[in-house]
Structure formats: structure tokens, C-alpha cells
Design a protein around this motif. Structure first.
Motif, PDB file in Angstrom:
ATOM      1  N   LEU A 213       0.842  -1.184   0.000  1.00 30.91           N
ATOM      2  CA  LEU A 213       0.000   0.000   0.000  1.00 30.91           C
ATOM      3  C   LEU A 213       0.884   1.242   0.000  1.00 30.91           C
ATOM      4  CD1 LEU A 213      -2.717  -1.172   2.550  1.00 30.91           C
ATOM      5  CD2 LEU A 213      -2.935  -0.981   0.060  1.00 30.91           C
ATOM      6  N   PRO A 214       0.339   2.422  -0.314  1.00 28.25           N
ATOM      7  CA  PRO A 214       1.168   3.633  -0.338  1.00 28.25           C
ATOM      8  C   PRO A 214       1.933   3.840   0.957  1.00 28.25           C
ATOM      9  CG  PRO A 214      -0.975   4.072  -1.321  1.00 28.25           C
ATOM     10  CD  PRO A 214      -1.047   2.691  -0.745  1.00 28.25           C
ATOM     11  N   PHE A 215       3.201   4.205   0.829  1.00 28.16           N
ATOM     12  CA  PHE A 215       4.065   4.401   1.992  1.00 28.16           C
ATOM     13  C   PHE A 215       3.735   5.702   2.716  1.00 28.16           C
ATOM     14  CE2 PHE A 215       7.399   2.175  -0.833  1.00 28.16           C
ATOM     15  CZ  PHE A 215       6.803   0.942  -0.600  1.00 28.16           C
ATOM     16  N   GLN A 216       3.127   6.657   1.991  1.00 26.48           N
ATOM     17  CA  GLN A 216       2.797   7.947   2.575  1.00 26.48           C
ATOM     18  C   GLN A 216       1.369   7.939   3.103  1.00 26.48           C
ATOM     19  OE1 GLN A 216       3.767   7.721  -0.778  1.00 26.48           O
ATOM     20  NE2 GLN A 216       5.948   7.930  -0.300  1.00 26.48           N
ATOM     21  N   LEU A 217       1.119   8.755   4.115  1.00 29.28           N
ATOM     22  CA  LEU A 217      -0.238   8.943   4.621  1.00 29.28           C
ATOM     23  C   LEU A 217      -1.057   9.649   3.552  1.00 29.28           C
ATOM     24  CD1 LEU A 217      -1.836   8.480   7.316  1.00 29.28           C
ATOM     25  CD2 LEU A 217      -1.387  10.886   7.814  1.00 29.28           C
ATOM     26  N   GLN A 218      -2.167   9.027   3.136  1.00 33.22           N
ATOM     27  CA  GLN A 218      -3.000   9.595   2.088  1.00 33.22           C
ATOM     28  C   GLN A 218      -3.956  10.637   2.664  1.00 33.22           C
ATOM     29  OE1 GLN A 218      -2.359   8.216  -1.349  1.00 33.22           O
ATOM     30  NE2 GLN A 218      -0.660   7.910   0.087  1.00 33.22           N
ATOM     31  N   GLU A 219      -4.435  11.513   1.817  1.00 30.18           N
ATOM     32  CA  GLU A 219      -5.346  12.565   2.279  1.00 30.18           C
ATOM     33  C   GLU A 219      -6.578  11.942   2.916  1.00 30.18           C
ATOM     34  OE1 GLU A 219      -7.675  16.552   0.608  1.00 30.18           O
ATOM     35  OE2 GLU A 219      -6.393  15.355  -0.719  1.00 30.18           O
ATOM     36  N   GLY A 220      -6.862  12.306   4.158  1.00 31.90           N
ATOM     37  CA  GLY A 220      -8.017  11.797   4.868  1.00 31.90           C
ATOM     38  C   GLY A 220      -7.863  10.380   5.398  1.00 31.90           C
ATOM     39  N   GLU A 221      -6.668   9.803   5.245  1.00 35.75           N
ATOM     40  CA  GLU A 221      -6.482   8.412   5.667  1.00 35.75           C
ATOM     41  C   GLU A 221      -6.459   8.300   7.182  1.00 35.75           C
ATOM     42  OE1 GLU A 221      -3.700   4.609   4.397  1.00 35.75           O
ATOM     43  OE2 GLU A 221      -2.786   6.607   4.422  1.00 35.75           O
ATOM     44  N   SER A 222      -7.148   7.279   7.686  1.00 38.14           N
ATOM     45  CA  SER A 222      -7.148   6.940   9.103  1.00 38.14           C
ATOM     46  C   SER A 222      -6.700   5.496   9.245  1.00 38.14           C
ATOM     47  CB  SER A 222      -8.558   7.095   9.683  1.00 38.14           C
ATOM     48  OG  SER A 222      -9.436   6.137   9.078  1.00 38.14           O
ATOM     49  N   TYR A 223      -6.509   5.060  10.483  1.00 35.87           N
ATOM     50  CA  TYR A 223      -6.147   3.655  10.664  1.00 35.87           C
ATOM     51  C   TYR A 223      -7.247   2.742  10.136  1.00 35.87           C
ATOM     52  CZ  TYR A 223      -4.917  -0.832  12.615  1.00 35.87           C
ATOM     53  OH  TYR A 223      -4.619  -2.168  12.739  1.00 35.87           O
ATOM     54  N   ASP A 224      -8.495   3.109  10.356  1.00 36.84           N
ATOM     55  CA  ASP A 224      -9.602   2.269   9.892  1.00 36.84           C
ATOM     56  C   ASP A 224      -9.625   2.170   8.367  1.00 36.84           C
ATOM     57  OD1 ASP A 224     -10.469   1.645  12.423  1.00 36.84           O
ATOM     58  OD2 ASP A 224     -12.021   3.205  12.485  1.00 36.84           O
ATOM     59  N   SER A 225      -9.371   3.270   7.684  1.00 36.59           N
ATOM     60  CA  SER A 225      -9.369   3.209   6.220  1.00 36.59           C
ATOM     61  C   SER A 225      -8.156   2.435   5.713  1.00 36.59           C
ATOM     62  CB  SER A 225      -9.400   4.618   5.618  1.00 36.59           C
ATOM     63  OG  SER A 225      -8.208   5.334   5.890  1.00 36.59           O
ATOM     64  N   PHE A 226      -7.035   2.572   6.411  1.00 30.86           N
ATOM     65  CA  PHE A 226      -5.839   1.798   6.073  1.00 30.86           C
ATOM     66  C   PHE A 226      -6.111   0.304   6.246  1.00 30.86           C
ATOM     67  CE2 PHE A 226      -1.636   0.150   7.735  1.00 30.86           C
ATOM     68  CZ  PHE A 226      -1.029   0.050   6.495  1.00 30.86           C
TER      69      PHE A 226
END
Length: 303
Positions: A213-226
Motif C-alpha cells: 500500500l502507499p508508503f505515505q499517509l493519504q489525504e483523509g487516511e485513518s487507521y480504519d481506512s488503512f
């Protein structure tokens, strides 16, 4: 006979290696990786030998040979506040460094400037340092994909495969590109086939697929979405041997002092410890395997 069958599994089995990259980067990463290895929630880890905390990581690996730890072949130094350079001390590796004496910051700079003879010398030096520190490496891979030619097409796979063959190390190289899941663009399919054939010719065992998965935190990303994205990724795995890359760390002042993505590193530390993810592996029929199984196959084939 496909790779799964050569390893003693069925042709249709979904086999997964979960590798914790960047072991040795800093103490916070080391703590996370060692915890995950001890818990059995990852398959393996790979050490960045040029980094300041690699000695701690290598020492732990030497004292715990039951866990699979390899070498994270490192040729770039991407952070501004924390830098590193070659471990070679007895030969010319000048094309591998910027004016500061540290590795180039980006893979593109490395590809444009590195000379193959210097790359091969440093490859050997990094593996030799791991061995001298007591490690028994089970595999090798590459930090930031610098050796694959992803930016300019100039790759160093012949040098990598020669070194891996001589040390009996399987290498992180996907035989098949899976563009929607993977880390390499679709236009590299022809080159990937040629490099896979070269690996076969040199007797180096490689993967079927490489995903992440993307190594960077995506816009609006949370642990639940990850976690949701990770479940979807696990549900899309194909039969064969796949490696999934994570970069786990405990989030500390140390990590936050230099790292641009501390929150994502913390998520990646938690994700395979999560009961929901463990249950998803079972639900999808995914079997976690270990790199030493690939190494044993390589050494049998080379005997």
C-alpha cells in the motif's frame, strides 16, 4: 512446476511473505520490528546496513537466528536531518555519493550517476558487514527501489543477481508485475520478464508478485481506512508467492525528529497485530511463509 510447488505447497496456494523494511534505521524501528518478529506477525525483516542503528539490529538478529532477517541493500539517503553513506572503506565508490559524502537523496540521482563497478563493490560490502556482525542473512532486497531502474530505466540487476547468487540469497524481484497492487509501472513488464529470466539463469530464487500500500499517509487516511485497504489487498492476492512490504515503527520523538511519515509508520506497526487482519488472512486462505524456505530452495538448486 511453479514456485509454490517447488516449496512443497499446492499449485493454487496463496503464499505470503510480510517483510518489515528499514530495520536498523533507528531505535524506534528496531523495537517495532523485533516485537513483530517475536510475535510471529511478520515473516521477516531487512536491515539497512549503512544506517546508524544497524549494529543494534544485526546484533539482535545474530542472537535470534530463528527469525528471518536479510539485508536491505541501501543506496539512497532520503531524509534531510539524518543521513548515511557507503559502508565500503577499502575501494572507490565515489559515484554513489553526493558532494556531502552521503548517498544521493533520490533514486533518480543514484541511477543517473552510479557506476556498476561501484554498485557491486558496495553490495558486497553491505552483505559482508552483516555477516561480520554475526548475521546469517536469509534474503536481500532494496531500499527505495534504487537498483531496479524505476526512474530512468538504468538498472543494476546483473550486479545484484551475481552477488545474491554468490551468497546464496534469494532476492525481492517479482516475476509478474501486478500494476494495480504493485510497486512497478506496467510499462516495465518486458524488462521484468528479461530480468526474471536472468535471475533463473543465475540460480537466484525470486518472487511471483510484490505488493504494498502507499508508503505515505493519504489525504483523509485513518487507521480504519488503512485497515480496510489492507483487507482489500489481502483479498486480491493471487495463487503463488507474494511479498507484501511494510515499514513499521513505534512512533517516538526520535522518529518524529527526522521522518516525514511517522503516523503511517505507526499504522504499519499495528496492522498485522490487528486481530481483524489476522482473521482476514485465514478467511482468504492466505498462508504466511518465510524467506528461509526460498533460501533453502535456492541452495538445493545450486548444489
Amino acid at each position: 512446476m511453479n514456485l509454490a510447488q517447488k516449496l512443497g505447497y499446492s499449485e493454487g496456494d496463496k503464499l505470503l511473505l510480510v517483510n518489515a523494511d528499514d530495520y536498523g534505521l533507528c531505535h524506534s524501528v528496531n523495537q517495532a520490528v523485533e516485537s513483530l518478529l517475536t510475535e510471529g506477525t511478520v515473516s521477516s525483516a531487512t536491515v539497512m546496513m549503512p544506517c546508524g542503528w544497524s549494529s543494534e539490529a544485526a546484533s539482535w538478529s545474530a542472537s535470534h537466528p530463528e527469525y528471518d532477517v536479510g539485508v536491505h541493500l541501501t543506496f539512497t539517503s532520503e531524509w534531510d536531518a539524518y543521513k548515511w553513506g557507503p559502508v565500503t572503506s577499502d575501494g572507490d565508490v565515489s559515484s554513489l555519493v553526493a558532494e556531502t559524502g552521503y548517498f544521493h537523496k533520490t533514486s533518480q540521482e543514484f541511477e543517473e550517476r552510479a557506476e556498476s563497478v561501484h554498485v557491486k563493490r558496495e553490495l558486497v560490502s553491505q552483505i559482508e558487514r552483516a555477516i561480520k556482525l554475526g548475521m546469517k542473512p536469509t534474503h536481500a532486497d532494496n531500499h527505495m527501489g534504487s537498483l531496479y531502474g524505476l526512474r530512468t530505466g538504468k538498472h543494476f540487476m546483473p550486479e545484484v543477481l551475481d552477488v545474491c547468487a554468490s551468497y546464496g540469497l534469494p532476492f525481492r524481484l517479482p516475476r509478474y508485475l501486478n500494476a494495480e497492487q504493485g510497486v512497478a509501472p506496467k510499462e516495465m513488464e518486458e524488462q521484468a520478464r528479461a530480468i526474471a529470466a536472468l535471475a533463473d539463469a543465475k540460480g537466484v530464487v525470486i518472487l511471483d508478485y510484490l505488493v504494498g500500500l502507499p508508503f505515505q499517509l493519504q489525504e483523509g487516511e485513518s487507521y480504519d481506512s488503512f485497515k480496510s485497504d489492507m483487507k482489500a489487498l489481502l483479498g486480491s492476492l493471487k495463487p503463488g508467492v507474494t511479498e507484501l512490504i511494510i515499514h513499521p515503527s513505534i512512533v517516538t520523538d526520535e522518529l518524529e525528529a527526522f521522518h516525514f511519515e511517522p503516523a503511517k509508520r505507526g499504522m504499519e506497526y499495528d496492522i498485522f497485530r490487528d486481530r481483524d487482519i489476522q482473521e482476514e488472512l485465514g478467511k482468504q486462505g492466505v498462508k504466511l511463509i518465510r524467506w528461509r524456505e526460498l533460501q533453502a530452495l535456492q541452495r538445493r538448486q545450486q548444489a
